[in-house]
Design an enzyme around this catalytic site. Structure first.
Site, PDB file in Angstrom:
ATOM      1  N   ASP A 290       0.871  -1.162   0.000  1.00 24.15           N
ATOM      2  CA  ASP A 290       0.000   0.000   0.000  1.00 24.15           C
ATOM      3  C   ASP A 290       0.919   1.227   0.000  1.00 24.15           C
ATOM      4  OD1 ASP A 290      -3.217   0.585   1.597  1.00 24.15           O
ATOM      5  OD2 ASP A 290      -2.106   1.730   0.108  1.00 24.15           O
TER       6      ASP A 290
HETATM    7  C1  GLC Z   1      -4.133   4.430  -0.470  1.00 27.74           C
HETATM    8  C2  GLC Z   1      -5.063   3.278  -0.153  1.00 27.74           C
HETATM    9  C3  GLC Z   1      -5.049   2.232  -1.212  1.00 27.74           C
HETATM   10  C4  GLC Z   1      -4.837   2.898  -2.555  1.00 27.74           C
HETATM   11  C5  GLC Z   1      -3.411   3.409  -2.570  1.00 27.74           C
HETATM   12  C6  GLC Z   1      -3.094   4.178  -3.860  1.00 27.74           C
HETATM   13  O1  GLC Z   1      -3.524   4.897   0.700  1.00 27.74           O
HETATM   14  O2  GLC Z   1      -4.919   2.638   1.096  1.00 27.74           O
HETATM   15  O3  GLC Z   1      -6.303   1.533  -1.123  1.00 27.74           O
HETATM   16  O4  GLC Z   1      -5.029   1.978  -3.605  1.00 27.74           O
HETATM   17  O5  GLC Z   1      -3.136   4.230  -1.445  1.00 27.74           O
HETATM   18  O6  GLC Z   1      -3.817   5.356  -3.901  1.00 27.74           O
END
Ligand code: GLC
Length: 751
Positions: A290
Site C-alpha cells: 500500500d
Molecule cells: C491508499 C489506499 C489504497 C490505494 C493506494 C493508492 O492509501 O490505502 O487503497 O489503492 O493508497 O492510492
C-alpha cells in the site's frame, strides 16, 4: 553506445535468443520472462519492484532537481516498474516512451490508478453496489470502469477492496462489500471479472487488485490505520475467503495494507503473503504494497530503518514498493549483503513481468494510448445507462409506513428539502479521483423530471462547499438560518422529501467517525419539519451505516441511497415515483448506537445468549441487543410470502433446500431470497447464522416461484484453527427468508 543503438542491439539479442525455439514452438510467457530475466542486472530487477507516484506534468519542462529529477533519472535507467496516478493518453505515452526508448532493456511500465467505482462515469460506491446483491450489475459496473480507465492509459486498478468489516465507524466500509464473507466473496469475483474480462490483453480490460491483504477492516475502534487483533477463526473464516475467491477468479495483483495483524504489519508478513497467498492458494500474480507501507514498517516499530524495511518487505513477499523508495534505495545492497536472496528478487520480478506480458505491453507498450478511444469512451451514454441501472438496484427501502412511497406523479405539492438534495458533487463519493466535480445528477434535478410541482428549500447549511479529498469536511453545528424557510415550505406541501446524510468526503480513507448520527443540524431540521408535516420521505445519502433510531421510529418512509454516483438523481427519482420498485438489501447491519459496535448478524451464540430474570446473561443494561436494521433487510413496494420450506438431506453429496415465494402484492417486484445455515455443534463454535446462498428473483403480482438451493460441503464446512477445511457431522439449522432476521426455519442432520 547511443541509447537507441544499444537498445536495438539488446532487442536483437533478445529476439535472437527467443527465436532459437523452433518456429512451431510458441514461447510461453514464462519462457519469455525467464529469457528477459537472464538479461537483467540486479539494479534493473529491483527497478521493476519500484513504483512511483506521478510527479511530472509531462507537458511541462523536464524536472531538473529534487525528488522529481531523481524519479525522472530512475525512469530512464529502467529503475521504475510502474507509475500510479498518471492518466491521459498524452502523459502515459510520454512516460512510456521515455522508459521504452531510453532504458537499456525498454521494459514497459504498468500504470495503476484507484478506479474504485468508475473513472469519469461514477458508479455507486461499492457498499451501495453490494446492496443490490446483483452480481451481473456489479460485474458490468466494473467493466464500464475498465472501459473508461483503459481509454486514458490506465491498465491496472487498485480494486476491488474486499475487506470485511463490522465497524461502520471505519470510513472505508464505503469501499467494500460490507460485513458478510459469502456475499463479499461473490462480489469480489464479480468485480475481478468485470475489470479483467476474459482477455487481459484486450485494450479495454485492466488488471484488478484484491486489497487490503489482510484484516484492515478490523482496525480497532474503527480508527483507520489502527491495529487489528483478531482470532484465528475470524481470520480464516471471515477475513480470508473473499481474497481466496478473488485469487480463484484469477486476480492478477493483491495489495497488502497499513495495518498490523496480531502484532505483525501485514506488509511484513511472510505468513500472509508467502505461506497463505502464494504457497497455499497458489497465487501467481504479484503483491503491491500500500502507499509507502513498506517504509511505514519503521514507524510501526517493525524495522529500525528504511534499509531494514526493504529487507523485511522483500523477504515477506511484498513484490512491489509503492512510493516509499525503500526498494530502489536499499534492496541491491540488501542482496549484496546476503540479507535478501536474489532468488526472492527473481521471483518478485518474474511475477511482475508475467502480468506485463499478459497485458500485452511487450507486444505494444502504447496499446492503452489510443486517442480515439480517449475521445469516445469517457462519459459514454452506454456507461450512464449502466451506472443508472446499478444505482437504482442499490437503493434499499428501509421503511414505508402507510405506503407513503411511491409518490403519485400527480401529487399536488412536493417539498424537497436539504442541502444534499441540491448537491451534484457529494453523491460522487470520496473515491472519484478520475472524475470531474459536480457531474452527478442531483436528487432535485432528478425529481423535477417527474413533477413540476416541487418547491425546494435548502434548510440550514450543513457542509463547507469546498470539502476535498485531502481534508476533513467542516460541519455547521450552530447557524440555523434557513430553518424557518424549510418549515414554511414543508407546512404548505402535501409530502416532504428530505435528503439528509453525510458529505461524500465524510467516509473513505482517513475518515473514521466516533459518532454516527446525522451530521450537524440535520436531525433538528428533520424534527422541525416533522412537527408541521407527518408525510415525510427521508432519503439518506451516506457512505456507511448510521445510528438513526429517532428517524426510524418516527419517519414513515426511509430510503437508504448511499452515494450513487453520476446518475444519483435519476435513480432516486425512479424509485421515489415508482418507476422502479426498490429491491436492495442491506450488506451491513445498522446499529442502534455506537455502543453496540461491532454488531453483525453472523455472531457467535455465547454461553448466555438468552434473557434471564437477573443480569447474568449477554446484554447491555442501557441498550437493546438487536440492531436497528439487520443485515439483509430491505422492503419493496409489493409484499412477499414464504411457504413450503423443504429440506432433503438424503443425498450424501449435497442437501437440497426449496422454498416457495409468492408476490402477495399488486405490483411486480424483485426479492433477494436468502439462505442461512447454523452449524449447531462444532469443534470451533460456529455463528448462529451464516449466509450460504441467495437468489434475486422477479415476481409478477400474485405469482409464486419455487426457489432451490444446493448445499455442498463447500457451504457446510469451515476452517478450523489449524487452517484445515473441515465438514463435521451433526445438526444444522436452516433459515430461508427475506433478511437475516426473518424467514422459515428447518433443520437437518449431516452424517
Ligand atoms: C491508499 C489506499 C489504497 C490505494 C493506494 C493508492 O492509501 O490505502 O487503497 O489503492 O493508497 O492510492
Amino acid at each position: 553506445m547511443k541509447p537507441l543503438a544499444k537498445h536495438s542491439f539488446i532487442i536483437l539479442l533478445y529476439l535472437t535468443l527467443s527465436s532459437t525455439m523452433t518456429m512451431a514452438q510458441h514461447k510461453t510467457i514464462s519462457q519469455k520472462v525467464d529469457s528477459l530475466l537472464n538479461l537483467m542486472t540486479l539494479e534493473e530487477k529491483v527497478g521493476q519492484m519500484n513504483q512511483y507516484n506521478g510527479f511530472w506534468d509531462v507537458t511541462g519542462p523536464v524536472p531538473e532537481e529534487g525528488n522529481a529529477a531523481i524519479k525522472y533519472e530512475h525512469l530512464k535507467k529502467g529503475w521504475v516498474g510502474s507509475m500510479l496516478n498518471v492518466t491521459g493518453v498524452e502523459n502515459v505515452r510520454k512516460l512510456q516512451k521515455l522508459v521504452v526508448e531510453e532504458s537499456r532493456l525498454g521494459i514497459p511500465l504498468i500504470f495503476g490508478f484507484d478506479v474504485i467505482h468508475g473513472y469519469k462515469t461514477v458508479a455507486p460506491i461499492p457498499l451501495a453496489e453490494a446492496a443490490s446483491w446483483d452480481m451481473e450489475a456489479i460485474e458490468n459496473s466494473a467493466r464500464i470502469a475498465a472501459d473508461e480507465a483503459s481509454a486514458v492509459g490506465i491498465n491496472w486498478t487498485f480494486a476491488p477492496m474486499v475487506d470485511i468489516s463490522r465497524d461502520p465507524r471505519w470510513g472505508r466500509v464505503m469501499e467494500g462489500a460490507g460485513e458478510d464473507t459469502y456475499l463479499g466473496a461473490q462480489i469480489a469475483q464479480a468485480r475481478v471479472k468485470g475489470f479483467q474480462g476474459d482477455n487481459l490483453s484486450a485494450e479495454n480490460t485492466i488488471v484488478a487488485c484484491a486489497k487490503h491483504f489482510a484484516a484492515y477492516g478490523f482496525a480497532e475502534a474503527g480508527k483507520d490505520y489502527n491495529t487489528a487483533d483478531i482470532g484465528t477463526s475470524t481470520l480464516y473464516n471471515a477475513v480470508l475467503p473473499p481474497f481466496q475467491a478473488a485469487v480463484d477468479a484469477n486476480v492478477r495483483t493483491v495489495m497488502n495494507g497499513f495495518n498490523v495483524l496480531n502484532g505483525v504489519p501485514v506488509t511484513g508478513s511472510a505468513f500472509l503473503q508467502r505461506d497463505i497467498l502464494k504457497e497455499k492458494w497458489g497465487f501467481d500474480g504479484f503483491v503491491i504494497s500500500d502507499w509507502a507501507s513498506i517504509g511505514e514498517l519503521v514507524p510501526h516499530g517493525f524495522a529500525k530503518d528504511l534499509k531494514q524495511a526493504a529487507e523485511l518487505g522483500a523477504n515477506a513477499g511484498s513484490d512491489m514498493d509503492m512510493e516509499s523508495s525503500a526498494y530502489v534505495l536499499h534492496l541491491v545492497n540488501n542482496v549484496k549483503e546476503g540479507k535478501v536472496s536474489e532468488e526472492k528478487i527473481d521471483d518478485a520480478v518474474r511475477r511482475i513481468l508475467t502480468v506485463k506480458y499478459e497485458l500485452g505491453l511487450f507486444d505494444d507498450p502504447y496499446k492503452y494510448c489510443n486517442e480515439k478511444r480517449e475521445k469516445e469512451r469517457l462519459y459514454h451514454e452506454d456507461h450512464q445507462a449502466g451506472v443508472l441501472d446499478m444505482a437504482k438496484k442499490s437503493i434499499v427501502l428501509l421503511k414505508n409506513e402507510g405506503n407513503l412511497l411511491p409518490i403519485k406523479k400527480n401529487q399536488s405539492k412536493i417539498a424537497v428539502i436539504g442541502e444534499l438534495a441540491n448537491d451534484n458533487n457529494s453523491p460522487l463519493g470520496s473515491w472519484r479521483l478520475g472524475s470531474d466535480n459536480h457531474t452527478a445528477i442531483s436528487v432535485l434535478d432528478g425529481l423535477k423530471k417527474y413533477s413540476n410541482n416541487i418547491t425546494y428549500a435548502k434548510g440550514p447549511k450543513v457542509f463547507n462547499p469546498d470539502a476535498s479529498f485531502l481534508n476533513h469536511v467542516q460541519v455547521n453545528e450552530t447557524d440555523t438560518s434557513g430553518m424557518e424557510e424549510a418549515i414554511a415550505v414543508a407546512k404548505q406541501s402535501d409530502v416532504v422529501v428530505l435528503v439528509l446524510g453525510e458529505h461524500g468526503f465524510q467516509s473513505g480513507e482517513g475518515r473514521s467517525r466516533a459518532q454516527l448520527g446525522l451530521p450537524g443540524l440535520q436531525l433538528n431540521l428533520l424534527k422541525e419539519v416533522y412537527k408541521v408535516n407527518k408525510n415525510v420521505v427521508l432519503i439518506l445519502m451516506n457512505g456507511r451505516p448510521l445510528t438513526i433510531e429517532w428517524e426510524a421510529e418516527n419517519i414513515p418512509a426511509i430510503l437508504e441511497t448511499w452515494q450513487l454516483g453520476s446518475q444519483t438523481g435519476n435513480a432516486i427519482a425512479q424509485v421515489v415515483f415508482g418507476e422502479y420498485n426498490p429491491s436492495g438489501k442491506l450488506p451491513m447491519t445498522f446499529p442502534r448506537s455506537v455502543g453496540q459496535i461491532p454488531i453483525y448478524y453472523n455472531h457467535n451464540s455465547t454461553g448466555r445468549p438468552n434473557a434471564q430474570p437477573n443480569v447474568f446473561w449477554s446484554h447491555y443494561s442501557d441498550e437493546k441487543n438487536d440492531p436497528l436494521f439487520p443485515f439483509g433487510h430491505g422492503l419493496s413496494y409489493t409484499t412477499f410470502a414464504y411457504s413450503n420450506l423443504t429440506i432433503d438431506s438424503n443425498n450424501p453429496e449435497y442437501v437440497s433446500v426449496e422454498v416457495t415465494v409468492t408476490n402477495t402484492g399488486d405490483r411486480t417486484g424483485e426479492e433477494v431470497v436468502q439462505l442461512y445455515i447454523h452449524d449447531k455443534v462444532a469443534s470451533v463454535v460456529r455463528p448462529v447464522k451464516e449466509l450460504k446462498g441467495f437468489k434475486k428473483i422477479s415476481l409478477a403480482p400474485k405469482s409464486s416461484q419455487k426457489v432451490q438451493f444446493t448445499l455442498t460441503n463447500k457451504e457446510l464446512g469451515f476452517f478450523n484453527n489449524a487452517y484445515e477445511f473441515v465438514v463435521e457431522p451433526g445438526e444444522f439449522g436452516i433459515m430461508v427468508g427475506t433478511s437475516s432476521q426473518t424467514g422459515l426455519h428447518g433443520n437437518f442432520i449431516k452424517n
